[in-house]
Every structure is written in structure tokens, then in C-alpha cells.
Design a protein around this motif. Structure first.
Motif, PDB file in Angstrom:
ATOM      1  N   GLU A  47      31.405  49.259  27.171  1.00  0.00           N
ATOM      2  CA  GLU A  47      31.382  49.891  28.494  1.00  0.00           C
ATOM      3  C   GLU A  47      30.656  51.230  28.467  1.00  0.00           C
ATOM      4  O   GLU A  47      30.006  51.608  29.436  1.00  0.00           O
ATOM      5  CB  GLU A  47      32.810  50.057  29.019  1.00  0.00           C
ATOM      6  CG  GLU A  47      33.463  48.729  29.406  1.00  0.00           C
ATOM      7  CD  GLU A  47      34.872  48.878  29.920  1.00  0.00           C
ATOM      8  OE1 GLU A  47      35.500  49.912  29.625  1.00  0.00           O
ATOM      9  OE2 GLU A  47      35.355  47.961  30.617  1.00  0.00           O
ATOM     10  N   GLU A  70      31.007  41.230  34.352  1.00  0.00           N
ATOM     11  CA  GLU A  70      32.237  41.518  33.605  1.00  0.00           C
ATOM     12  C   GLU A  70      32.936  40.211  33.241  1.00  0.00           C
ATOM     13  O   GLU A  70      33.127  39.340  34.093  1.00  0.00           O
ATOM     14  CB  GLU A  70      33.177  42.392  34.432  1.00  0.00           C
ATOM     15  CG  GLU A  70      34.376  42.901  33.655  1.00  0.00           C
ATOM     16  CD  GLU A  70      35.249  43.837  34.472  1.00  0.00           C
ATOM     17  OE1 GLU A  70      35.216  45.057  34.234  1.00  0.00           O
ATOM     18  OE2 GLU A  70      35.964  43.339  35.368  1.00  0.00           O
ATOM     19  N   ASP A  88      36.220  38.294  30.908  1.00  0.00           N
ATOM     20  CA  ASP A  88      37.561  38.510  30.365  1.00  0.00           C
ATOM     21  C   ASP A  88      38.180  37.140  30.134  1.00  0.00           C
ATOM     22  O   ASP A  88      38.102  36.264  30.997  1.00  0.00           O
ATOM     23  CB  ASP A  88      38.386  39.316  31.373  1.00  0.00           C
ATOM     24  CG  ASP A  88      39.749  39.720  30.832  1.00  0.00           C
ATOM     25  OD1 ASP A  88      40.628  38.831  30.716  1.00  0.00           O
ATOM     26  OD2 ASP A  88      39.952  40.904  30.527  1.00  0.00           O
ATOM     27  N   LYS A 120      35.531  43.111  29.460  1.00  0.00           N
ATOM     28  CA  LYS A 120      36.420  44.038  30.160  1.00  0.00           C
ATOM     29  C   LYS A 120      37.315  44.794  29.180  1.00  0.00           C
ATOM     30  O   LYS A 120      37.868  44.207  28.253  1.00  0.00           O
ATOM     31  CB  LYS A 120      37.280  43.249  31.152  1.00  0.00           C
ATOM     32  CG  LYS A 120      38.090  44.105  32.116  1.00  0.00           C
ATOM     33  CD  LYS A 120      38.808  43.209  33.117  1.00  0.00           C
ATOM     34  CE  LYS A 120      39.593  44.024  34.138  1.00  0.00           C
ATOM     35  NZ  LYS A 120      40.281  43.147  35.116  1.00  0.00           N
TER      36      LYS A 120
END
Length: 376
Positions: free
Chosen positions: A332, A353, A355, A326
């Protein structure tokens, strides 16, 4: 020869408690230098007689680091600074940080502002355009400055002879790790997803020669065992890092076998081979300049996209799991292109995703369970 389970237990013990390994190095009279993500010339630290110690953030919440970073910032940098600001890294003699992306460059300056002289920064600046002579010369000069800073932090000289020995050791270690990744992918019944992660993570904390010796013993044991892929879903992992316990557990529960990976903390970190002839500092720069197909590096032809496709094909993977960090802009930007290329090649893919500050991965669980069903 130690049995596979005994070796894996030893790696897991190191991986879950890096602080104990740090204390072991310090008790042996060694200086320890943190090495951050990634592609840093840690051979220079080893050649100074110190121990390079991997620092890739940690799972948890950012509190102190939020005083320096906006909320929309890579958790890897946030949590690494959090570790520094809360005293976790106080026993390090220095911290090696690169400027490979916009986030890391800002992180380096926040480290300098927040940590001051408590844990001095050793800044590694690399020429992004590694394919021209000017980029090579720039990297050689930059590494010379890194060498000087390492010598200051370690209070030791880095001789050409010592650096040449360190380069040779690291080349052997990286080759051993590439062999492990290939063998683990064929033996998921013996090496689970979490065990695989532990072997790799332990290498960031242990003395490299000791870690290599243990991995070589493990490789020999795995090579002697029959392939155990039957009943597993062979996949390739792509992204920055995977070692988040919740994600690891979900991958295991759904019977995935990681037959290959393109992770920055894993196989990408083992990809470099440094020449073992000529001036060792220039050899380090040549090793950097030879790197190709990496999301975080200058890649004008986008070779990395096709590399993920080829990894899946070459390893007979049923699909690819893209673990998208993320707020990591390079990843990305490229992830949709990777997924499109995989789709064109007829290879199923799913993007998850991740994180280090995320508390719940229930959505990821649903995605991976659905993906597992799709792969049958």
C-alpha cells in the motif's frame, strides 16, 4: 509429447484439489512440511527427503483466526491461520514461516500460540539488509537453525550432498517457470489466465521434479506453436497474488493476456538463483542476499518501482494491473509510487484491491471493464 490441453488439465486437477496431492505424498511415505509466503529456503525441506507444500491461505471467511487478529489484518495471514486452527493442515509435519514484514512476524507468534506442537513452526528469520557482510553472516546462521528445525520435524538429516542436489533441482525448476511465464504470455489462446494460474499453483503442491518435467513438456509444446496474442490486451500484473477465482474470471472475460508479472506468488518467487558451488548452506544465504527489487524486502533505492515500468516496456504491455492486497502495508505504501512512475512513462495502470475474504468483486469488474475499454 502430450498435447497442451491434456497437460493443462492435469495441472488444473492438482491446483483445485491440493488435499488430494497431500494425501498422495503421505501415501508414498513422505513427510510434508508447509511453506508459507515467501522466500523461504524450502530446499532444506526437499534435502531432508520431505515434500515442501505451499500454504498461501485460501478464499473464504475468517472465523477462528479473528480470535487472534484484528479485522484490519492481511487476509493471507488470517486465512492461513484459519486453515491451521480448523484442522486443514493437521497432517503437516511442520510449517515454515518467515518474518519478512510486521504482519508475518505477528502471524508467526499467533501460529505458535494457536497451533502449539500440533504443527510445529519452523521460523525463518532473514536479515533485511542483505547488502552487507553482517547481513549475510546473520542469514547463514539463521539458515543453520532452520536446518536444525527441519531435521527435527522430518526426523532426517540434511547432508551437504543432498542439499546441493536440491539446490540444483530448484534452480532448474525456477528457470523452467520463468520460461513458462514468458511463453504463456505469448500464447493466451492456448493458456488462459486461469490455466496459467493452475500451472503455477500446482508447483506449490507437486513434487518439484515431477512438476518441472511436466512444465518443460508444456514449454516445448508452446514454443512450437505460433504466437496467439492477436485480439488480446497485453498487460503486466503487479502485487502479491492473483489466484482469486473472481479476479481470474474477470481478466479472462475482458480478453487480457498476462505477458509478464511481478507477483510475489509468481515471478518474484521464481527470481532467485542459488550458487551451485561452495558450502550449500552459505549458497542458500547468498541466493537470498542477491535478491533485488522486491516490495516486501529492504529496497532503499526503490528499484522495484522502476522494475515494474521496465517489465511493461520490455514486454510491450498495453497497461499494468496492480492487484493491491488489502491491509498489506508494504504494497500500500509503494503502489501509488508505482502508478505515478507508470504514468510518467505513459503506461496506463489501474489498481484493484484484493482480499481472500472478499465475497463480491463487482467494483473490480467495473474497473477492469473500463480499463479494457481504455486499452482498446
Amino acid at each position: 509429447m502430450a498435447c497442451i490441453d491434456t497437460l493443462l488439465a492435469a495441472f488444473a486437477e492438482v491446483a483445485v484439489d491440493p488435499d488430494a496431492q497431500l494425501e498422495k505424498h503421505l501415501a508414498a511415505g513422505k513427510r510434508v512440511v508447509g511453506v508459507g509466503p515467501y522466500h523461504v529456503p524450502e530446499e532444506l525441506v526437499h534435502a531432508a527427503g520431505a515434500v515442501p507444500f505451499g500454504v498461501w491461505g485460501c478464499v473464504g471467511s475468517s472465523v477462528e483466526a479473528k480470535k487472534y487478529f484484528p479485522p484490519f489484518y492481511c487476509s493471507l495471514c488470517q486465512m492461513t491461520l484459519e486453515m491451521g486452527l480448523t484442522g486443514t493442515l493437521d497432517k503437516l509435519s511442520g510449517m515454515m514461516i518467515t518474518g519478512l514484514c510486521d504482519t508475518l512476524r505477528a502471524f508467526s507468534q499467533n501460529w505458535k500460540a494457536g497451533m502449539g506442537s500440533k504443527v510445529p513452526m519452523i521460523y525463518v528469520t532473514n536479515a533485511q539488509n542483505r547488502f552487507i557482510e553482517a547481513g549475510r553472516r546473520y542469514t547463514v546462521e539463521a539458515y543453520a537453525e532452520v536446518k536444525r528445525r527441519v531435521e527435527e520435524c522430518c526426523d532426517a538429516l540434511v547432508t551437504d550432498e543432498a542439499l546441493a542436489r536440491s539446490i540444483k533441482l530448484y534452480n532448474e525448476w525456477r528457470a523452467t517457470m520463468r520460461e513458462f511465464v514468458a511463453l504463456a504470455g505469448q500464447h493466451p489462446a492456448e493458456v488462459s489466465v486461469s490455466a496459467r494460474s493452475s500451472v503455477i499453483n500446482a508447483g506449490y503442491y507437486m513434487d518439484k521434479a515431477e512438476h518441472m518435467s511436466m512444465v518443460q513438456e508444456l514449454n516445448a509444446a508452446l514454443a512450437a506453436a505460433p504466437v496467439s496474442l492477436s485480439g488480446y490486451k497485453p498487460i503486466v500484473l503487479s502485487g502479491i497474488y492473483e489466484d482469486i477465482p473472481a479476479i481470474t474470471a474477470i481478466l479472462e472475460e475482458n480478453g487480457f493476456a498476462i505477458v509478464a508479472d511481478d507477483m510475489a506468488k509468481e515471478s518474484r518467487a521464481f527470481s532467485r538463483q542459488v550458487p551451485e558451488t561452495g558450502d550449500p548452506l552459505e549458497a542458500l544465504a547468498d541466493g537470498w542476499c542477491a535478491l533485488r527489487a522486491d516490495t516486501e524486502l529492504f529496497d532503499p533505492r526503490k528499484e522495484h518501482i522502476e522494475q515494474v515500468v521496465e517489465l511493461a516496456k520490455d514486454n510491450a504491455a498495453a497497461g499494468v494491473v496492480i492487484l493491491l492486497a488489502k491491509f498489506c502495508d508494504p504494497e500500500e505504501f509503494e503502489a501509488p509510487l508505482v502508478k505515478k512512475a507508470l504514468g510518467k512513462a505513459g503506461i496506463p495502470a489501474v489498481t484493484i484491491e484484493v482480499d481472500q475474504s472478499t465475497e463480491s468483486y463487482e467494483q473490480a469488474r467495473t474497473q477492469l471493464e473500463t480499463f479494457a475499454d481504455l486499452l482498446g
